[in-house]
Design a protein around this motif. Structure first.
Motif: not given
Length: 414
Positions: A331-352
């Protein structure tokens, strides 16, 4: 869960945050963003650092006012109710088992730089990290806080030495043309470097004085980290090297050798430290959710250090499974990183959005900037937000049904 007395102070908090944010990626992520955006990576890092400051200040303000093991999930629950809060907590639980293998794969690259490990041994060595994570976490996060402060100071010293050496050498600049279309995707990838701000909110109750120490620890840590990533990106862009791990080649050219040993050891230690903090955060959240009945009560049993060893072992087994799958599928490492980033963007948006309701009116402009920042990252990540949106669409209805059943049971006579 009640706050625990762990003795984490302001500067230990800075050490925890900085090693979490630098840990797996300080010597690798700048290279990945340069591969994506060329000289535009400098703009991506500068934009990301500037935009993350309001987010960090909001997180620090929330965490110091509402210290709780559930972190952002607790903030969202206070603002929008239990279903919303638990949805945020569950997607965090589902992100860390995916992010931890990504972090281990990044950290493994430093071992490979040090020892040129045969490919057949890769999975064995990556799995050995899990044994170390168990040993580090079963006695609580405060055991490693002071060690991580020392690691932070070591990283800063090495990077300062490299920047000083670069300033003394007459090396022509090799900056390329900047394409505006690559800056936002590069910033979306670079967002991985700031995943960790929210983990400090999970650990807020472990601070000796969260109301006094947590906000300075987060803000000092974020500013330091932004400056360091910009410095590393500048070094790679302006010091030509053909080494597979660019920072090793830059170190060798600037300081005459031993790059694999110095960068490799710091990267390895930083990667372990970062994964350690994430594991600790997930265990805190799992224990809190088990005590509240969101997760099975089986996870609520904890040892004398306040650690749910059952949650820890479950996490490590899931991570081991994902490591096996990742190695088999390449599995491509950049894809793994980006998928996890997407989850945390939602978490950060909910926190804001939660902060807009929970913090005084003087914070509204900061929360607005934080929301705009999250929307910018969502645009930059594009289709790689699919994993995050998928697990949210699956878990939120299930949690709503769970809440409805519990509410009806609570009104049952007798």
């Amino acid at each position: 869960m009640q706050p625990t007395s762990s003795g984490i102070g302001r500067w230990q908090g800075v050490g925890l945050l900085v090693t979490t944010l630098l840990g797996t990626s300080v010597f690798i992520l700048p290279q990945l963003t340069i591969n994506m955006a060329g000289s535009g990576a400098l703009w991506a890092w500068g934009l990301l650092t500037l935009c993350i400051l309001p987010v960090a200040l909001v997180f620090a303000s929330l965490s110091s006012r509402f210290p709780h093991a559930a972190g952002p999930a607790y903030f969202v629950e206070k603002a929008f109710g239990p279903v919303a809060g638990r949805s945020v907590g569950i997607i965090f639980l589902l992100a860390v088992p995916l992010g931890t293998p990504a972090a281990i794969l990044i950290t493994y690259q430093f071992i490979d730089a040090l020892f040129a490990v045969p490919h057949s041994m890769a999975l064995v060595i990556q799995s050995s990290f899990l044994v170390l994570l168990y040993a580090l976490n079963c006695r609580g996060i405060h055991i490693s806080a002071t060690l991580q402060l020392g690691l932070t100071l070591s990283m800063l010293a090495v990077l300062a030495l490299m920047l000083g050496a670069r300033a003394l050498l007459d090396i022509p600049l090799l900056l390329t043309d900047v394409s505006g279309s690559t800056i936002l995707p590069a910033a979306g990838l670079a967002f991985w470097s700031f995943l960790g701000i929210e983990t400090m909110s999970h650990l807020a109750a472990d601070f000796r004085q969260p109301d006094k120490d947590l906000k300075p620890a987060i803000m000092i840590g974020v500013i330091l980290v932004g400056a360091i990533y910009l410095g590393c990106t500048w070094l790679i862009l302006t010091v030509p090297t053909s080494a597979p791990l660019a920072m090793v080649g830059v170190f060798d050219r600037l300081l005459g050798g031993a790059g694999a040993q110095i960068i490799g050891l710091l990267g390895l230690a930083g990667g372990i430290a970062a994964v350690n903090v994430y594991a600790a955060s997930l265990i805190r959240l799992a224990l809190s959710f088990a005590q509240e009945g969101v997760l099975p009560v089986w996870f609520s049993k904890h040892n004398r250090h306040g650690v749910s060893e059952r949650a820890l072992v479950t996490l490590l087994l899931v991570v081991a499974t994902i490591l096996v799958i990742t190695n088999q599928t390449q599995q491509d490492l950049e894809d793994l990183v980006s998928w996890v980033n997407g989850v945390f963007v939602i978490i950060y948006l909910a926190a804001m959005l939660s902060a807009y309701r929970l913090l005084p009116a003087r914070y509204h402009w900061l929360t607005t900037l934080g929301c705009l920042f999250c929307l910018m990252l969502i645009w930059g990540l594009g289709w790689k937000m699919a994993y995050a949106l998928g697990i949210l669409l699956i878990t939120a209805p299930l949690l709503w049904l769970q809440h409805q059943r519990k509410s009806k049971a609570g009104y049952t006579p007798g």
